[in-house]
Write an enzyme that holds these catalytic residues in place. Structure first.
Site, PDB file in Angstrom:
ATOM      1  N   ASP A  84      -9.120 -59.892  83.231  1.00  0.00           N
ATOM      2  CA  ASP A  84     -10.109 -60.750  83.065  1.00  0.00           C
ATOM      3  C   ASP A  84     -11.420 -59.891  82.608  1.00  0.00           C
ATOM      4  O   ASP A  84     -11.442 -59.088  82.527  1.00  0.00           O
ATOM      5  CB  ASP A  84     -10.802 -61.551  84.461  1.00  0.00           C
ATOM      6  CG  ASP A  84     -10.887 -60.797  85.571  1.00  0.00           C
ATOM      7  OD1 ASP A  84     -10.809 -59.469  85.257  1.00  0.00           O
ATOM      8  OD2 ASP A  84     -11.187 -61.437  86.775  1.00  0.00           O
ATOM      9  N   TYR A 119     -14.953 -58.207  81.846  1.00  0.00           N
ATOM     10  CA  TYR A 119     -16.003 -57.692  82.649  1.00  0.00           C
ATOM     11  C   TYR A 119     -16.898 -58.413  83.430  1.00  0.00           C
ATOM     12  O   TYR A 119     -17.551 -59.157  82.818  1.00  0.00           O
ATOM     13  CB  TYR A 119     -16.766 -56.491  81.773  1.00  0.00           C
ATOM     14  CG  TYR A 119     -15.834 -55.521  80.824  1.00  0.00           C
ATOM     15  CD1 TYR A 119     -14.977 -54.468  81.823  1.00  0.00           C
ATOM     16  CD2 TYR A 119     -15.611 -55.279  79.916  1.00  0.00           C
ATOM     17  CE1 TYR A 119     -14.277 -53.648  81.099  1.00  0.00           C
ATOM     18  CE2 TYR A 119     -15.106 -54.476  79.033  1.00  0.00           C
ATOM     19  CZ  TYR A 119     -14.084 -53.435  79.567  1.00  0.00           C
ATOM     20  OH  TYR A 119     -13.421 -52.661  79.212  1.00  0.00           O
ATOM     21  N   PHE A 140     -11.093 -55.854  77.307  1.00  0.00           N
ATOM     22  CA  PHE A 140     -11.268 -54.264  77.363  1.00  0.00           C
ATOM     23  C   PHE A 140     -12.485 -54.148  76.376  1.00  0.00           C
ATOM     24  O   PHE A 140     -13.115 -52.967  76.493  1.00  0.00           O
ATOM     25  CB  PHE A 140     -10.118 -53.660  77.121  1.00  0.00           C
ATOM     26  CG  PHE A 140      -9.141 -53.801  78.140  1.00  0.00           C
ATOM     27  CD1 PHE A 140      -9.138 -53.364  79.511  1.00  0.00           C
ATOM     28  CD2 PHE A 140      -7.712 -54.597  77.931  1.00  0.00           C
ATOM     29  CE1 PHE A 140      -8.412 -53.477  80.358  1.00  0.00           C
ATOM     30  CE2 PHE A 140      -6.800 -54.773  78.902  1.00  0.00           C
ATOM     31  CZ  PHE A 140      -7.248 -54.266  79.993  1.00  0.00           C
ATOM     32  N   HIS A 175      -2.858 -50.560  85.265  1.00  0.00           N
ATOM     33  CA  HIS A 175      -4.087 -51.104  84.811  1.00  0.00           C
ATOM     34  C   HIS A 175      -5.088 -49.803  84.635  1.00  0.00           C
ATOM     35  O   HIS A 175      -4.853 -48.777  85.238  1.00  0.00           O
ATOM     36  CB  HIS A 175      -4.827 -51.971  85.611  1.00  0.00           C
ATOM     37  CG  HIS A 175      -6.061 -52.722  84.817  1.00  0.00           C
ATOM     38  ND1 HIS A 175      -7.423 -52.348  84.785  1.00  0.00           N
ATOM     39  CD2 HIS A 175      -6.073 -53.955  84.305  1.00  0.00           C
ATOM     40  CE1 HIS A 175      -8.268 -53.103  84.327  1.00  0.00           C
ATOM     41  NE2 HIS A 175      -7.305 -54.055  83.885  1.00  0.00           N
TER      42      HIS A 175
END
Length: 219
Positions: free
Chosen positions: A63, A65, A76, A183
């Site tokens: 999801d 930031y 990202f 991740h």
């Protein structure tokens, strides 16, 4: 919160999500008392940037930031002047340097999208300071429909983290390049993300398909 505009979605606009699920998510976002990221006019930025027929690589994250002024609608990626880098992105750049020898000069990864890289999260909004805070709104319906639309021809998939791997479980690993690892967040990067070399793997696969490779570093 105002409604996000759907006018720039192009060929994505006919996905059933926008008729069946988006109105309920939109209502939930309007009722949300907390600050929401990204800004409403950037929620669908990744889809607006890359039409379905232009997608060559999909990078799927979790999801946005949850920090002010970071998220801008691309998984990202962050606003160009973001300093210090978000921790996940700093780890992505560390792996880039190991994998291909260098990394971009800023947090803004939209130049990847220019080359057909869809930077998509499994949830497109997040409340301030609460990762996964909107994970149960129904956003996964959109992610699954996007992936189904992209099943028309082989593509490269980079799936970082459990959320991405779960929603993309049906992606055919024989027909597509399917790279799965931990991740890049500090909590999990050492559990399979570092050393996975996804960027060179994608370029090797694209080259083998007779397709142009991705300039990951903007150099």
């Amino acid at each position: 919160m105002k409604s996000a505009s759907l006018s720039q979605l192009g060929n994505w606009a006919d996905l059933p999500f926008f008729t069946d699920t988006w109105p309920k998510i939109d209502a939930a976002l309007k009722a949300e008392k907390r600050q929401i990221f990204p800004p409403e006019n950037q929620i669908f930025a990744a889809l607006e940037h890359v039409a379905p027929e232009d997608v060559r690589v999909i990078i799927l994250g979790q999801d946005p930031y949850p920090t002010p002024d970071h998220a801008h609608g691309y998984a990202f990626s962050a606003s160009e002047d973001t300093r210090p880098l978000p921790k996940s992105l700093a780890n992505i750049f560390k792996e880039l340097r190991t994998d291909v020898g260098s990394a971009p000069g800023s947090a803004d990864l939209r130049f990847w999208a220019d080359q057909g890289v869809l930077l998509l999260n499994t949830a497109l909004t997040v409340p301030a300071g609460e990762p996964k805070g909107h994970a149960h709104l129904g956003w996964q319906e959109l992610t699954q429909q996007v992936l189904a639309r992209l099943a028309d021809r082989p593509r490269a998939y980079i799936l970082w983290g459990e959320s991405a791997q779960k929603v993309a479980a049906a992606v055919d690993a024989d027909r597509n390049l399917k790279i799965q690892s931990g991740h890049p967040s500090p909590l999990s990067a050492s559990r399979g993300f570092f050393g996975s070399r996804p960027f060179s793997q994608v370029n090797d696969w694209l080259h083998a398909q007779g397709l142009a490779t991705i300039n990951w570093t903007d150099t």
